[in-house]
Write a protein that holds these residues in place. Structure first.
Motif, PDB file in Angstrom:
ATOM      1  N   MET A 650       0.828  -1.203   0.000  1.00  0.00           N
ATOM      2  CA  MET A 650       0.000   0.000   0.000  1.00  0.00           C
ATOM      3  C   MET A 650       0.866   1.258   0.000  1.00  0.00           C
ATOM      4  SD  MET A 650      -3.136  -0.854  -0.268  1.00  0.00           S
ATOM      5  CE  MET A 650      -3.973   0.665   0.153  1.00  0.00           C
ATOM      6  N   MET A 651       1.963   1.209   0.718  1.00  0.00           N
ATOM      7  CA  MET A 651       2.884   2.342   0.778  1.00  0.00           C
ATOM      8  C   MET A 651       3.576   2.560  -0.567  1.00  0.00           C
ATOM      9  SD  MET A 651       6.097   2.817   3.388  1.00  0.00           S
ATOM     10  CE  MET A 651       5.267   3.620   4.743  1.00  0.00           C
ATOM     11  N   LEU A 652       4.057   1.486  -1.180  1.00  0.00           N
ATOM     12  CA  LEU A 652       4.750   1.591  -2.463  1.00  0.00           C
ATOM     13  C   LEU A 652       3.816   2.112  -3.548  1.00  0.00           C
ATOM     14  CD1 LEU A 652       6.822  -1.754  -2.515  1.00  0.00           C
ATOM     15  CD2 LEU A 652       7.525   0.498  -1.700  1.00  0.00           C
ATOM     16  N   ASN A 653       2.586   1.622  -3.547  1.00  0.00           N
ATOM     17  CA  ASN A 653       1.624   2.040  -4.560  1.00  0.00           C
ATOM     18  C   ASN A 653       1.328   3.536  -4.453  1.00  0.00           C
ATOM     19  OD1 ASN A 653       0.057   1.206  -6.787  1.00  0.00           O
ATOM     20  ND2 ASN A 653      -1.797   1.134  -5.538  1.00  0.00           N
ATOM     21  N   GLU A 654       1.174   4.019  -3.223  1.00  0.00           N
ATOM     22  CA  GLU A 654       0.881   5.445  -3.047  1.00  0.00           C
ATOM     23  C   GLU A 654       2.095   6.301  -3.398  1.00  0.00           C
ATOM     24  OE1 GLU A 654      -2.127   7.871  -2.895  1.00  0.00           O
ATOM     25  OE2 GLU A 654      -2.358   5.751  -2.329  1.00  0.00           O
ATOM     26  N   ALA A 655       3.292   5.790  -3.118  1.00  0.00           N
ATOM     27  CA  ALA A 655       4.513   6.515  -3.514  1.00  0.00           C
ATOM     28  C   ALA A 655       4.585   6.649  -5.030  1.00  0.00           C
ATOM     29  CB  ALA A 655       5.749   5.787  -2.981  1.00  0.00           C
ATOM     30  N   ALA A 656       4.107   5.621  -5.740  1.00  0.00           N
ATOM     31  CA  ALA A 656       4.058   5.682  -7.201  1.00  0.00           C
ATOM     32  C   ALA A 656       3.083   6.762  -7.656  1.00  0.00           C
ATOM     33  CB  ALA A 656       3.659   4.316  -7.763  1.00  0.00           C
ATOM     34  N   TYR A 657       1.914   6.859  -7.011  1.00  0.00           N
ATOM     35  CA  TYR A 657       0.966   7.928  -7.339  1.00  0.00           C
ATOM     36  C   TYR A 657       1.600   9.303  -7.140  1.00  0.00           C
ATOM     37  CZ  TYR A 657      -3.279   5.094  -7.943  1.00  0.00           C
ATOM     38  OH  TYR A 657      -4.242   4.230  -8.423  1.00  0.00           O
ATOM     39  N   CYS A 658       2.433   9.454  -6.101  1.00  0.00           N
ATOM     40  CA  CYS A 658       3.078  10.744  -5.834  1.00  0.00           C
ATOM     41  C   CYS A 658       4.056  11.119  -6.938  1.00  0.00           C
ATOM     42  CB  CYS A 658       3.785  10.718  -4.473  1.00  0.00           C
ATOM     43  SG  CYS A 658       2.647  10.772  -3.067  1.00  0.00           S
ATOM     44  N   VAL A 659       4.728  10.132  -7.529  1.00  0.00           N
ATOM     45  CA  VAL A 659       5.588  10.408  -8.681  1.00  0.00           C
ATOM     46  C   VAL A 659       4.727  10.809  -9.876  1.00  0.00           C
ATOM     47  CG1 VAL A 659       7.226   9.405 -10.318  1.00  0.00           C
ATOM     48  CG2 VAL A 659       7.415   8.874  -7.889  1.00  0.00           C
ATOM     49  N   GLN A 660       3.666  10.058 -10.095  1.00  0.00           N
ATOM     50  CA  GLN A 660       2.765  10.317 -11.228  1.00  0.00           C
ATOM     51  C   GLN A 660       2.205  11.745 -11.159  1.00  0.00           C
ATOM     52  OE1 GLN A 660      -0.136   7.209 -12.616  1.00  0.00           O
ATOM     53  NE2 GLN A 660      -1.663   8.646 -11.830  1.00  0.00           N
ATOM     54  N   GLU A 661       1.908  12.208  -9.948  1.00  0.00           N
ATOM     55  CA  GLU A 661       1.298  13.533  -9.770  1.00  0.00           C
ATOM     56  C   GLU A 661       2.326  14.621  -9.451  1.00  0.00           C
ATOM     57  OE1 GLU A 661      -1.734  12.988  -6.798  1.00  0.00           O
ATOM     58  OE2 GLU A 661      -2.420  11.138  -7.762  1.00  0.00           O
ATOM     59  N   GLN A 662       3.632  14.251  -9.475  1.00  0.00           N
ATOM     60  CA  GLN A 662       4.729  15.208  -9.248  1.00  0.00           C
ATOM     61  C   GLN A 662       4.577  15.953  -7.910  1.00  0.00           C
ATOM     62  OE1 GLN A 662       4.546  17.556 -12.912  1.00  0.00           O
ATOM     63  NE2 GLN A 662       6.114  16.241 -13.819  1.00  0.00           N
ATOM     64  N   ILE A 663       4.262  15.181  -6.880  1.00  0.00           N
ATOM     65  CA  ILE A 663       4.114  15.766  -5.537  1.00  0.00           C
ATOM     66  C   ILE A 663       5.471  16.223  -5.005  1.00  0.00           C
ATOM     67  CG2 ILE A 663       3.346  15.334  -3.166  1.00  0.00           C
ATOM     68  CD1 ILE A 663       1.090  15.409  -5.238  1.00  0.00           C
ATOM     69  N   ILE A 664       6.537  15.506  -5.340  1.00  0.00           N
ATOM     70  CA  ILE A 664       7.897  15.882  -4.938  1.00  0.00           C
ATOM     71  C   ILE A 664       8.722  16.156  -6.182  1.00  0.00           C
ATOM     72  CG2 ILE A 664       7.972  14.716  -2.701  1.00  0.00           C
ATOM     73  CD1 ILE A 664       9.237  12.315  -4.103  1.00  0.00           C
ATOM     74  N   SER A 665       9.828  16.863  -6.020  1.00  0.00           N
ATOM     75  CA  SER A 665      10.624  17.267  -7.177  1.00  0.00           C
ATOM     76  C   SER A 665      11.481  16.140  -7.733  1.00  0.00           C
ATOM     77  CB  SER A 665      11.519  18.457  -6.819  1.00  0.00           C
ATOM     78  OG  SER A 665      12.381  18.121  -5.737  1.00  0.00           O
TER      79      SER A 665
END
Length: 739
Positions: A650-665
């Motif tokens: 669940m953690m890895l999947n959400e981290a992938a969403y954060c890359v997809q949405e450019q939440i971090i640089s």
């Protein structure tokens, strides 16, 4: 360090070769002063050139008629910050061994000098710098908070390479020395004095002169002989076979629960000390070479490098305008923590405002207790506690014309309340005052929507407990406003961003710039992991079993204990906003209302998944009555690795969403943030490094399997699916790694 010694050149020594590494001077013509000064860096990071040139200088010293040698630093607050390991990565095992031996020979040359040697420390004295200090006859240190000591090599997956294992344990004893080596943690100057690591603590202004006086008085030979006799007696005693085994076993039991089997350096250091003390120096070099080539060391070194790069990057983004005063709106656990780090670490006056007077008093008391802990640990003199606690004031009203450079709100997650606070603050504070919101999930742009000066509004998101969670998210907003029929962008100004970063750094925290999106980065990734741990409880797994499984995976804190730290009520309050934005992955789990009705708020009210000591607040044991509240029977049908797989996916999947949405640089910053903000296992390199190590194809396959068993919340992120496709196209026939 500023000193008044005169420079006298020696005709038989060439000064130019080492001018960018250290400065050789002479006081009273017969006291050599070697001042470390790596001119290319802000702090003293040593390298191979330093070793070569210092060794050449030491070869010259016996030919000169000297009364003594003093080692100092020309840099403020940095005696030696560390040793640059990156160039060593190109060396073969034989070259690494030769390098370690060369460092040990340098240390032995200092120890072999026939004149007194004194190390005068002001600032950080870490790693190889501490090994140099231990080689001297006498160690002085300044009495300020910036002066500290550490052998942090274990945090890079290695051990000291210049004989530090033997030097440290010979100086302060086998057990305390071994614990210091295995933790890698910094200790304050007062604790260093208590342990016998240093010989004397003096005011900064007279550090050099005291060192000179000791040289001129030949360092009280009687006292030195007594100390040397004590060290020889302890060395002989601790080398008695049964006592040595007993002390090492005590240390092994103490650190094993924290390290499990994930840190090869921890295991190697313990094994090293199972040999006799006399064998340590030569064995250290072999052990250093073995550990340096280990994968875990490479991962930890990369993490350290990224961490340093982030610190340097954000230091460059700071504001030139000094922050002079801070205000905190809200006196809860979070507000009190923010006030504490502002006064204790930044040394800034801070005022807490809350409509509840009792809350203000509790916040002031909590700040005092946190400062008292620093005194108890030897990190802070009691006089400094009084100075810092007087920096914190509080009340239920604004009194007089209040001045503050930054106002930080830390109140309930209510949009209208936060907007009202901005309106009230803008009418009260100066037009240049920054308003920082410590929101968990609300949009910073929405909070700033009704502000007169939206360019002064920013998100500064701390994590509980503030004094322990060092990562802070900095969240600028981009707000489109309609002004007289025109749509104008009025986002957070660069000056506001710079001032927020300055405050966070002064508070001793590490800033992370993130996109304005519900949950931001750390909680966005962390919450699905925490919820899955709760789902495991509902499926009949014991609280202790779940947390233990994730601790063995490498987390510093189990997920259910982490919910207690955050507060279940705070977590539940955040879920509706996250669910509206991101869907079923953040849906409110069933039966959680029963826990709220049962007042399971965690540490702050002393009961949650665990029970907590009524006075200290320390976690004591699992509260087994929670199973009755949830009406479940503990069956423990899952293996630990199955629990880990469910939560981590669940953690890895959400981290992938954060890359997809450019939440971090970038993902490197995400790796550091996952370790410091989520307690993700450091030895795994952070969350994105772990994802690359496992492979996208493997993660997607596991998510699809979990989705079939547990539902839609495990549906793979489209970006991750695309990565898996690209990976399968590019990969060879080698099988992917297992989770």
């Amino acid at each position: 360090m500023q000193t008044d010694y005169q420079i006298v050149a020696k005709a038989d020594y060439q000064n130019d070769a080492h001018a960018d590494l250290f400065r050789l001077s002479f006081y009273q013509d017969n006291i050599a002063v070697i001042a470390f000064n790596i001119s290319a860096k802000k702090q003293n990071w040593l390298d191979e050139r330093f070793i070569e040139h210092l060794q050449a200088l030491l070869d010259q010293l016996p030919a000169w008629q000297l009364r003594g040698v003093i080692f100092v630093s020309s840099k403020e607050n940095s005696f030696v910050q560390g040793f640059s390991l990156s160039p060593l990565e190109q060396k073969s095992d034989a070259e690494l061994y030769q390098f370690s031996q060369q460092c040990q020979h340098l240390i032995q040359k200092i120890k072999a000098l026939t004149v007194p040697t004194i190390c005068a420390v002001q600032g950080s004295c870490f790693g190889f710098g501490l090994e140099l200090a231990l080689a001297c006859d006498y160690r002085l240190a300044t009495d300020d908070i910036e002066t500290s000591f550490a052998m942090p090599q274990v945090k890079s997956g290695i051990l000291p390479f210049a004989g530090g294992c033997a030097l440290l344990t010979a100086q302060i004893g086998l057990k305390p020395g071994l614990l210091m080596l295995l933790s890698g943690n910094k200790i304050s100057v007062n604790r260093a004095l208590d342990k016998g690591l240093i010989d004397e603590v003096v005011p900064k202004a007279i550090l050099f002169q005291i060192a000179v006086n000791h040289i001129n008085n030949q360092m009280s030979s009687t006292l030195q002989n007594v100390k040397k006799g004590y060290h020889r007696l302890r060395f002989k005693t601790e080398n008695i076979a049964w006592l040595r085994r007993y002390l090492i076993e005590q240390v092994e039991q103490q650190v094993w629960l924290k390290a499990f089997d994930n840190y090869p350096a921890t295991k190697a250091i313990i094994q090293l000390f199972k040999q006799r003390q006399e064998a340590l120096p030569s064995a250290e070099s072999d052990c250093f070479v073995m550990l340096f080539g280990n994968k875990t060391s490479a991962v930890l070194r990369r993490m350290e490098q990224t961490n340093r790069e982030m610190r340097h990057q954000y230091h460059d983004l700071q504001s030139d305008d000094k922050i002079k005063k801070v205000a905190v709106l809200g006196s809860g656990f979070m507000g009190a923590g923010i006030a504490y780090i502002t006064a204790a670490r930044a040394g800034l006056p801070v005022r807490i405002k809350d409509i509840n007077p009792d809350g203000v008093q509790k916040a002031l008391r909590l700040s005092y207790l946190l400062l008292q802990k620093e005194v108890d640990r030897g990190h802070l003199p009691y006089g400094k506690l009084l100075q810092k606690i007087y920096l914190i004031s509080g009340g239920e009203r604004f009194i007089g014309k209040q001045t503050a450079d930054i106002v930080i709100e830390s109140v309930y997650e209510d949009l209208q309340l936060k907007q009202n606070l901005i309106e009230e603050s803008e009418s009260y504070y100066d037009k240049n005052t920054i308003f920082a919101s410590n929101t968990l999930t609300l949009s910073i742009a929405e909070i700033a929507a009704k502000a007169q000066r939206p360019q002064n509004v920013i998100g500064v998101h701390y994590f509980t407990p503030v004094s322990q969670r060092r990562m802070v998210e900095i969240v600028p907003h981009f707000l489109q406003r309609n002004v007289q029929g025109k749509v104008l962008p009025q986002g957070t100004s660069q000056q506001t961003i710079a001032k927020a970063i300055s405050l966070v750094i002064e508070q001793g925290q590490i800033p992370l710039l993130v996109k304005d999106s519900p949950g931001f980065f750390i909680n966005r990734v962390l919450i699905p992991y925490l919820l899955e741990a709760y789902y495991c409880v509902l499926d009949g797994e014991a609280v202790g079993t779940i947390d233990r499984a994730l601790l063995e995976f490498g987390f510093q804190v189990g997920p259910l204990a982490m919910i207690d730290e955050m507060g279940l009520d705070i977590l539940v309050k955040a879920l509706p906003t996250l669910e509206r934005s991101f869907g079923f992955r953040f849906a409110l789990p069933h039966k959680v209302e029963q826990l709220l009705l049962n007042e399971r708020k965690g540490r702050k009210n002393r009961r949650g998944f665990y029970l907590y000591h009524s006075r200290s607040g320390n976690r004591t044991q699992v509260d087994k009555s929670i199973y009755q509240v949830l009406d479940i029977t503990v069956e423990n049908n899952l293996e630990p690795e199955q629990i880990v797989r469910r939560c981590i996916l669940m953690m890895l999947n959400e981290a992938a969403y954060c890359v997809q949405e450019q939440i971090i640089s970038n993902q490197n910053e995400g790796n550091v943030a996952s370790v410091l903000g989520m307690f993700f296992p450091e030895f795994r390199g952070g969350i994105y490094a772990y994802m690359r190590d496992v492979g996208a194809a493997t993660i997607v396959a596991e998510l699809e399997l979990m989705m079939a068993q547990h539902g839609e919340r495990f549906r793979p992120c489209p970006w991750l699916v695309q990565q898996a496709v690209e990976e399968q196209v590019a990969q060879s026939t080698a099988e992917p790694s297992a989770l």
